[in-house]
Design an enzyme around this catalytic site. Structure first.
Site, PDB file in Angstrom:
ATOM      1  N   SER A 155       0.857  -1.087   0.025  1.00 48.30           N
ATOM      2  CA  SER A 155       0.180   0.047   0.052  1.00 48.30           C
ATOM      3  C   SER A 155       1.043   1.328  -0.018  1.00 48.30           C
ATOM      4  CB  SER A 155      -1.222  -0.049   1.202  1.00 48.30           C
ATOM      5  OG  SER A 155      -2.004   1.021   0.862  1.00 48.30           O
ATOM      6  N   HIS A 170      -8.700   1.046  -0.965  1.00 48.00           N
ATOM      7  CA  HIS A 170      -8.263   0.039  -2.241  1.00 48.00           C
ATOM      8  C   HIS A 170      -9.757  -0.522  -2.559  1.00 48.00           C
ATOM      9  CE1 HIS A 170      -4.152   0.358  -1.501  1.00 48.00           C
ATOM     10  NE2 HIS A 170      -4.493   0.288  -0.396  1.00 48.00           N
TER      11      HIS A 170
END
Length: 767
Positions: free
Chosen positions: A86, A191
């Site tokens: 991430s 996400h």
């Protein structure tokens, strides 16, 4: 191999980076100037409530991890590759030389601010369930506001979505077998497509920021493959809304030879966050398939992206990407990279070269076995295997033969003998013994009381009642007869009772060749309901997937069926006008020039007695009208002798190019004696056999490019190709000599994702 791993949000703690701030005072001062506050004060003293806010956490993680990387590089040298989870991917990009320290921090600061604004979301870590099981829970319970966000290990997946929906879903996942369900202390649906607004704002922010070519491989969260220098900006925008494919990223490096001890986690001191996942991935999944990976890289090496039409940007900038179109579970079940298949085309038009090229790109394509002798099909299977790595996906078309079932048996024997494990069942009105036998061979009991099917069937259907047959077990009457004949044993028969006849259903709408002229907007919802109603009948078998084919030649068409619920798409007519298609250049030239209104419905040469139709090219050709003329004569008269002399002479001179008696004499040498005896007894059947010679000749002339008979070419084609021609009219693909089926599939998926992002943004009132 030496790989550095950078953790993401969740690795923060009070006191992190103390020794690093002393070692790199200039960079710390630069960070303070960029952020407008003391990063040292935040990391050492908090308070924790501030440090855990996304807009503060992400810059803090970036700074500490970047400084730690510089320390480790000085001590241990540069790694062979880097990857980050991430926000950790920004540290990896800094380590890879894509941007400098300050640029990376400004990107992370903006990213954190945008993501922090989304305060109605939530996330939960689910342990004990694999991706397919999680997607099944989401589908079965229609959890429209929950998405898989982080694929950390094969059995540790983080969900993301509306916070109240994430919390309420816990019992559903525990009931499905999850050992743990931990709601995380975050405020955003990270996400997922719910972050699309943040993605759009971030896209505007990064539009003018330069990115350098990576100096070492940097593994991308979105693709689980090394970043391509020309697509870094696009991928970082996508990363906000796309899931983190951490598991596949590690498996990729394992396939490249990395071992557990080769990975080093670089981040805040304390408990390791991402390296333990490596051991779990190594134990539960192991490396990616080496042969498929080699094929993927070989296919990508010579391929250059084609320019997109000026009116249709080729890159998506929001939450929908080519990677998350359709169903990842379908792709995993069939061992493919993309939810776009290349359907079969009769008489090997979907050729060895077409199927092999698609396979090397990770696309499932079907060899067109219909109308070919078995030795030629066997040679084609061997030729395909010779051109592709072991395990690469490919299949063979399994065509129904209502009047000649022995051809189905011959093909089943051939597929079983050659170990062809994927078949595209076409033109079936009911399940047949040969298809049941193919399905039965290779069924076996698997772990967890499951049943695995080695021989998989994708059934192309256009009628709900036919779909229902493929979504049911093999008919008991057929199974009984096969057991009695010795074709199946008792164990195979018992396993057949617990599995559906198909692994996937392709809903075939108005298409080239045989067609019921259906419409996807009515067919797909009906088929999905039939599939869902049948789901509980097979607890020992996996999910049956539903896709769509027919009429798909543009991003608009693909987008429509994906929105309707298709898990994959199948292209057909567009692939006939490619370099690898096994038809003549004359035909391809005709197809390249067609429009959306240049097709017609003509009688089927195989089944015109039953009223069956095929869709064919009509522009500049007489075939549709002449085929209709022959069928009209068949219906009007009971024998060839009953046709008036003038009409018969016209048929013999312009259609058959010889007398009817000569045609029948030739048929006597090729048809089985029983068929000829029947024709002698039944004059109308004799007329049908003679007329069918024209249909066979018209196909043969087209395939051979016999220009003397050009007006009689029978070219199966749907209007999708006309729409495709219009779409690519202004770029390189305007010429069929620049078209390849795999390039078409990949471009179609890419443009579809871009289109959907624009459409959904417009519907949401953002644009």
């Amino acid at each position: 191999m030496k790989a550095f791993l950078f953790p993401g949000q969740g690795a923060q703690r009070i006191g992190m980076g103390a020794e690093l701030f002393e070692a790199f005072p200039d960079l710390v001062a630069e960070a303070d100037g960029c952020l407008g506050y003391s990063i040292r004060e935040l990391c050492l003293n908090g308070p924790i409530e501030r440090l855990t806010r996304t807009n503060f956490t992400q810059p803090a993680i970036y700074v500490v991890s970047a400084l730690k990387y510089l320390e480790q590089r000085a001590a241990r040298g540069r790694p062979d590759c880097v990857l980050g989870h991430s926000v950790g991917e920004y540290v990896a990009l800094f380590a890879g030389g894509v941007f400098d320290f300050r640029t990376g921090l400004s990107l992370v600061q903006k990213r954190g601010e945008l993501m922090d604004r989304a305060q109605s979301g939530g996330m939960a870590a689910v342990l004990g369930l694999e991706a397919g099981a999680i997607e099944e829970v989401i589908r079965r319970h229609n959890l429209a506001d929950i998405y898989p966000a982080n694929f950390n290990t094969p059995r540790q997946i983080v969900l993301s979505g509306r916070r109240d929906a994430v919390i309420a879903a816990e019992p559903l996942f525990r009931e499905a077998g999850a050992s743990h369900y931990v709601v995380l202390q975050v405020g955003g649906a990270f996400h997922t497509p719910l972050m699309a607004e943040a993605g759009r704002d971030f896209a505007a922010f990064v539009a003018d920021i330069p990115f350098e070519k990576p100096q070492i491989p940097v593994i991308c969260n979105v693709t689980a493959r090394p970043h391509s220098a020309d697509r870094i900006r696009e991928r970082m925008i996508e990363q906000i809304t796309a899931p983190v494919r951490w598991c596949d990223s590690i498996r990729y490096l394992l396939a490249k030879g990395a071992r557990f001890e080769d990975f080093t986690e670089i981040g805040p001191e304390g408990q390791a966050v991402v390296k333990p996942m490596v051991k779990r991935i190594e134990m539960e999944a192991g490396p990616l398939d080496g042969a498929l990976l080699a094929a993927e890289e070989a296919a990508a090496q010579p391929t250059q992206p084609l320019p997109a039409p000026p009116s249709a940007p080729s890159r998506s900038s929001g939450g929908i990407t080519p990677a998350n179109l359709g169903s990842r579970a379908f792709c995993d079940d069939f061992g493919v990279r993309h939810p776009c298949l290349c359907g079969a085309m009769y008489q090997g038009i979907s050729s060895v070269d077409l199927v092999a090229r698609a396979a090397r790109a990770g696309i499932l394509a079907f060899f067109g076995a219909g109308g070919l002798p078995m030795p030629e099909v066997a040679a084609a299977i061997a030729a395909i295997r010779a051109q592709i790595p072991e395990g690469a996906p490919f299949g063979v078309n399994f065509l129904a033969h209502v009047n000649r079932p022995h051809l189905e048996d011959e093909l089943t024997d051939l597929l079983l003998a050659h170990g062809v494990c994927t078949a595209e069942a076409s033109a079936f009105m009911e399940v047949t013994p040969a298809l049941v036998r193919y399905r039965a061979k290779g069924l076996e009991a698997a772990a967890g009381n499951r049943i695995a099917a080695r021989n998989r069937i994708i059934a192309k259907v256009s009628r709900p009642e036919v779909a229902a047959q493929f979504l049911a077990p093999a008919p008991e009457r057929i199974v009984t007869k096969l057991v009695e004949s010795g074709a199946l044993d008792a164990d195979e028969a018992e396993l057949l009772r617990h599995v559906p006849m198909a692994d996937a259903i392709c809903v075939e709408s108005d298409s080239g060749g045989h067609t019921d002229q259906g419409r996807p907007f009515t067919l797909i919802p009906a088929m999905l309901r039939i599939r869902d109603a049948a789901a509980d009948r097979f607890p020992r078998f996996g999910r049956v997937h539903v896709g769509a084919g027919g009429g798909i030649g543009t991003p608009e068409a693909a987008a429509a069926v994906f929105v309707l619920g298709a898990e994959f798409i199948v292209t057909g007519s567009v692939n006939q006008c490619t370099v690898e298609a096994r038809t003549s250049d004359v035909v391809k030239d005709l197809l390249e020039g067609m429009g959306v209104n240049d097709t017609a419905y003509a009688p089927s040469g195989e089944m015109f007695e039953l009223g069956s139709k095929v869709q064919v090219l009509k522009k500049g050709l007489f075939f549709p009208a002449r085929a209709e003329k022959l069928v009209a004569l068949y219906r009007q008269f009971d024998s060839l002798d009953a046709i008036d002399a003038a009409t018969r002479a016209q048929i013999e001179e312009r259609y058959l190019h010889c007398r009817c008696e000569e045609v029948f004499a030739g048929l006597c040498a090729s048809y089985p004696p029983a068929e000829i005896e029947r024709a002698e007894r039944m004059p109308k059947h004799k007329m049908a056999l003679v007329f069918k010679r024209y249909f066979r000749d018209s196909s043969r002339w087209a395939l051979a490019g016999d220009v003397e008979h050009k007006v009689d070419f029978q070219i199966h084609c749907g209007p999708a190709l006309g729409a495709f021609n219009q779409w690519v009219a202004d770029d390189a693909m305007a010429s069929w000599r620049q078209r390849h089926a795999d390039d078409i599939a990949l471009r179609l998926l890419e443009e579809t994702s871009a289109l959907l992002n624009r459409r959904f943004s417009s519907l949401a009132g953002v644009l």
